[in-house]
Design a protein around this motif. Sequence first.
Motif, short mmCIF file in Angstrom:
data_model
loop_
_atom_site.label_atom_id
_atom_site.label_comp_id
_atom_site.label_asym_id
_atom_site.label_seq_id
_atom_site.Cartn_x
_atom_site.Cartn_y
_atom_site.Cartn_z
N ALA A 292 46.46 33.71 -12.31
CA ALA A 292 46.73 33.36 -13.71
C ALA A 292 46.12 32.12 -14.01
CB ALA A 292 48.04 33.05 -13.76
N THR A 293 44.95 31.57 -14.73
CA THR A 293 44.10 30.34 -15.68
C THR A 293 45.00 30.23 -16.42
OG1 THR A 293 43.19 32.25 -16.83
CG2 THR A 293 41.79 32.27 -15.43
N ASP A 294 44.48 29.04 -16.45
CA ASP A 294 44.81 27.83 -17.27
C ASP A 294 44.80 28.53 -18.91
OD1 ASP A 294 45.71 25.92 -15.20
OD2 ASP A 294 44.39 24.63 -15.59
N VAL A 295 46.09 27.98 -19.87
CA VAL A 295 45.93 28.44 -21.38
C VAL A 295 45.00 27.77 -21.50
CG1 VAL A 295 47.35 28.64 -23.16
CG2 VAL A 295 47.84 29.11 -21.28
N THR A 533 50.90 32.54 1.66
CA THR A 533 51.84 32.02 0.66
C THR A 533 51.28 31.87 -0.68
OG1 THR A 533 50.83 29.64 1.65
CG2 THR A 533 53.06 30.64 2.80
N ALA A 534 50.35 30.94 -0.66
CA ALA A 534 50.02 30.65 -2.33
C ALA A 534 48.81 29.64 -2.24
CB ALA A 534 50.66 30.59 -3.45
N THR A 535 47.99 29.86 -2.79
CA THR A 535 46.88 28.48 -3.09
C THR A 535 45.97 28.41 -4.69
OG1 THR A 535 44.81 27.67 -1.44
CG2 THR A 535 45.23 30.11 -2.42
N ALA A 536 45.02 27.72 -4.44
CA ALA A 536 44.67 27.77 -5.75
C ALA A 536 43.19 28.05 -5.10
CB ALA A 536 44.03 26.10 -6.15
N VAL A 537 42.54 29.02 -6.34
CA VAL A 537 41.04 29.27 -5.45
C VAL A 537 40.11 28.92 -6.60
CG1 VAL A 537 42.11 31.17 -3.52
CG2 VAL A 537 41.85 31.94 -5.91
N LYS A 538 38.86 29.63 -6.83
CA LYS A 538 37.84 29.28 -7.76
C LYS A 538 38.05 31.04 -8.43
CE LYS A 538 35.04 25.70 -7.26
NZ LYS A 538 33.66 25.21 -7.44
N ASP A 539 37.71 31.22 -9.89
CA ASP A 539 37.26 32.09 -10.82
C ASP A 539 36.21 32.70 -10.39
OD1 ASP A 539 39.41 34.07 -12.54
OD2 ASP A 539 37.29 33.22 -13.12
N ASP A 540 36.31 34.11 -9.68
CA ASP A 540 35.03 34.26 -10.23
C ASP A 540 34.42 34.32 -10.96
OD1 ASP A 540 35.70 35.15 -7.31
OD2 ASP A 540 36.27 37.77 -7.72
N GLU A 541 34.55 34.80 -12.36
CA GLU A 541 33.92 34.78 -13.29
C GLU A 541 33.74 33.42 -14.22
OE1 GLU A 541 35.66 37.76 -16.42
OE2 GLU A 541 36.11 39.23 -14.22
N GLY A 543 34.74 30.53 -12.44
CA GLY A 543 34.53 29.33 -11.96
C GLY A 543 35.36 27.93 -11.84
N GLU A 544 36.76 28.27 -12.51
CA GLU A 544 37.64 27.73 -12.38
C GLU A 544 38.78 28.00 -11.25
OE1 GLU A 544 39.55 28.76 -16.12
OE2 GLU A 544 37.94 27.89 -17.54
N TRP A 545 39.93 26.54 -11.01
CA TRP A 545 40.24 27.01 -9.79
C TRP A 545 41.44 27.58 -11.35
CZ3 TRP A 545 40.26 25.21 -5.18
CH2 TRP A 545 38.53 25.23 -4.87
N VAL A 546 42.16 28.74 -10.11
CA VAL A 546 42.99 28.90 -10.75
C VAL A 546 43.86 29.46 -9.70
CG1 VAL A 546 42.17 30.69 -12.69
CG2 VAL A 546 42.41 32.13 -9.89
N LEU A 547 45.24 29.74 -10.03
CA LEU A 547 46.52 29.99 -8.82
C LEU A 547 46.32 31.12 -8.72
CD1 LEU A 547 50.25 27.69 -10.88
CD2 LEU A 547 48.08 26.98 -8.42
N GLU A 548 46.66 31.45 -7.02
CA GLU A 548 46.74 33.11 -6.49
C GLU A 548 48.22 33.09 -5.62
OE1 GLU A 548 44.52 36.58 -4.77
OE2 GLU A 548 43.22 35.05 -4.44
N ALA A 549 48.74 34.42 -5.38
CA ALA A 549 49.79 34.09 -5.38
C ALA A 549 49.90 35.07 -3.43
CB ALA A 549 51.16 35.36 -5.31
N GLY A 550 50.97 34.84 -2.23
CA GLY A 550 50.16 35.24 -1.30
C GLY A 550 51.37 36.30 -0.72
N ALA A 551 51.02 36.79 -0.12
CA ALA A 551 52.12 37.98 0.67
C ALA A 551 53.36 37.51 0.37
CB ALA A 551 51.93 38.48 2.07
N LEU A 552 54.07 36.42 0.83
CA LEU A 552 56.17 36.13 0.53
C LEU A 552 55.37 36.03 -0.74
CD1 LEU A 552 55.69 32.90 3.22
CD2 LEU A 552 56.74 35.57 4.08
N VAL A 553 55.28 35.36 -1.61
CA VAL A 553 55.49 35.52 -3.26
C VAL A 553 55.59 36.39 -3.63
CG1 VAL A 553 54.60 34.30 -5.69
CG2 VAL A 553 54.54 32.99 -3.54
#
Length: 844
Positions: A292-295, A533-541, A543-553
């Motif tokens: 999910a990106t920021d609004v 778990t979860a982390t912040a990753v760079k969006d491919d399109e 380049g912004e930092w977005v939240l991404e959920a891992g297996a447990l979430v």
Amino acid sequence: MKEKKENRDVKKVENKKTPEKNQDDSNKLNTLKNSQNSKEAQKDLENNIQEIQENNNNIQDNSNDIMISISKHIIDYDIDTIRKRYNIIDKKGSIYLIRAFINNKTSEWVDVQVVKEWTNLESRKIDPAISRLIQVGLLERTTKKHRKFLRPTKKLLEELKVIADEKERIQKHLEQDTDIETKINEVIRNNYMDKLMKIVSGYPETKSLEVDVKALDKVDISLSDWVMINPDEAISQFTKEIHKIDLPTDILKIEIHTRFKNLPQSSQKNIRDIKSESNAQLFELDVMVRKATDVKPKLILAAFECRRCGNVMTVEQTEEMIKEPFLCESCETRGPFKLLTKESEFVNYQRLTVEETREKLRGIDRPKQIKVILDDDLTEKGIMPGDRIRITAIPRITRKQHQNKKSLVFNVHLEANNIMKLESSFEDIKITKADEKQIKKLAKNPKVYEMIQDSIAPHIKGYKDVKQGIMYQLFSSPPIEMDDGSRIRGDIHILMLGDPSTGKSDILDNVTKNIAPRSIFTTGTGSSGVGLTATAVKDDETGEWVLEAGALVLANGGLAAIDEFSHMSKEDMAYMHEAMEQQRISIAKAGIYATFPCETSVLAACNPKMGRFDDYASLSSQIEIPPPLISRFDLIFFVRDDINDTIEVTEQILNTAKDPKSVKPTIPYKTLRKYIAYTRRNIFPILTDEASDKIRDFYLKMRGADNEGSAISITPRQLWAVIRISSASARIMLSKKITVEDAERAIDILTVSLKDAGLDPDTGEVDIDKFMGGISTSQRTNVMKILNIISGLEKQFGTAAKEEIVAGAKEEGLDKKQTDELIIMLKKRAEIYEAKPSRFKVVV
């Protein structure tokens, strides 16, 4: 003369209109006539039909003339398409000639002179067209009694049928258009007036009118179908009808969104069902949010100032890149232009990456993903990675661009029309009355526990205790909510430790693929990037930092099976402490601070570092899992490759190879999944006084309350484990109360687990420190003896010789092997060091 004749149908309408409307509609129809692309012309025609009709509401007698005029232009566009397809250079003659056969509806031989009269063209203009149509195979000619005849070929008749069908479709659209307006107006006035009043009074906090699509069938059974096939037109039509309603506000100054919900079964899809033919239709999908990106604000109407003359003009923005005016409306120059952000219009914008929910993908390994665009008030729903949502959306096809080159391959994304969060209560698993009756019948069976256990990995022989523990984990216990807002987890965690090739991975795979209603399978080694778990990753399109959920979430509310648990990254290992006990994951990265829910049962498996487990070595010395993390597991089982089971295992494997169909669960997997979902949704057992007394007696006895100085065999965490397992046992019986029998079952399985993981070989007693701290109470006592011996020798001689340490230890009851192991362990822990060969000192 001929041009007047060609447009006589249009003039019948125009002569009865006011000059302004006459000119406006004439321009629209002439634009359509002059279009070179038939498909675009048809689209323009359809987009302007409604407006033309509105201009003629007071001229009912002219409706037939409008129909004749529009139909003729439709025919001309399609004929022009045929002409281009067959490379017919002559335009006017061929159009008139084909139109003649359409109007006269004939497939028989017709005298050439008669055909020429139909076209009303001179021979010098019609003869080349006839020759060309014969040459491309659209007409055929014959001679009878010195007279020439023409007739359309089968190829032309097929083309004409397509034109006739298109003409009929547009005519029906014209006829039904007013009817649809009336029906939508009726729907709004009869069902949504109160909601509209609430929206107006609460605007702009409330902006959306939710329309129940299934309820539209009560007005007209075809209306819901029309909405799902033409959602853009339906949204536009609802907006127009809302504007016609007399509301206590200037309705044109506020924007009320039409949001559809409760679509019929036929429109409920998975992501993998979205194909090219799904473009611009309406669908409903249950998905899991992965990113999910920021609004952020998105430009929808840009105001530009011409830097030459200062004129300000607006341009609607529909593409991904900003579109500037082509020319200044005032000075007619090509800029330059300055974007005026204050005068421009923006809307909130958010992009999600969603994937299919795993419980709907039995037998399919990888869930499909797709991007979803949210705008305006939909961005205020607070959607986070790991959320399960139901979206009503319209698929959009957009062109892919690579290095400024336009590709033939297009991307598909979803434009959200409506969105709703789904609770993690297994509500997406449908349980019928017949299912409920079957579940209640199973619960009354006195052998239901054995039946469920035998249904877990039936192709793997034995492991009764392990399967029993997994059974309790699948049903689990309801969480306990405190008045102060704190929460005690109800999910049960299980760790399987075992030798290689003992079926641990198969058990995990079977549970996640076939039994657990909501689950995910992953490995400690296979989880990279976002990890478990979860982390912040760079969006491919962007380049912004977005939240991404891992297996447990992603498994929130269900079960996460993790193979090779000891091989997970150090970062994931650190997050697992909070995830397993507090059942949440807190992230603080790249300026993003967030907390994810993680109400997940963990079923983990791992192998020892040296290949096989040593019953006499500490647990922490054989696996790379820190003791505090091990302590968070309610049940720990050792899965051993026992030589005594060789015959039974061999027979099981051979029987499976000979007749795979003979190996099947006692309870069908589909029924078992619904059984588990039903209990977790409806059964919330309460601990009775009798069961509480039973658990208390067990706990105090294991704690050694009456024997000071004894090893601690159990802690409050194991006490909570007994309560959880007791509750899970009651759920299996659909009982609202936890009985003494439930408590006894929990005590039995926990005792097996404790003996597996915490048995001290030196004393033969269960010692919780053996697997929590990696060293038992007796070992700790022996360590202190060795340290005291070394310290005493060091004071006398400066260093402690190994022979003297062994001699001193023998007097304390330790043999040479034990002493050597303890010296090695103390050196690894950096509590002693070898000052000289075979001479030791204590680290100060």
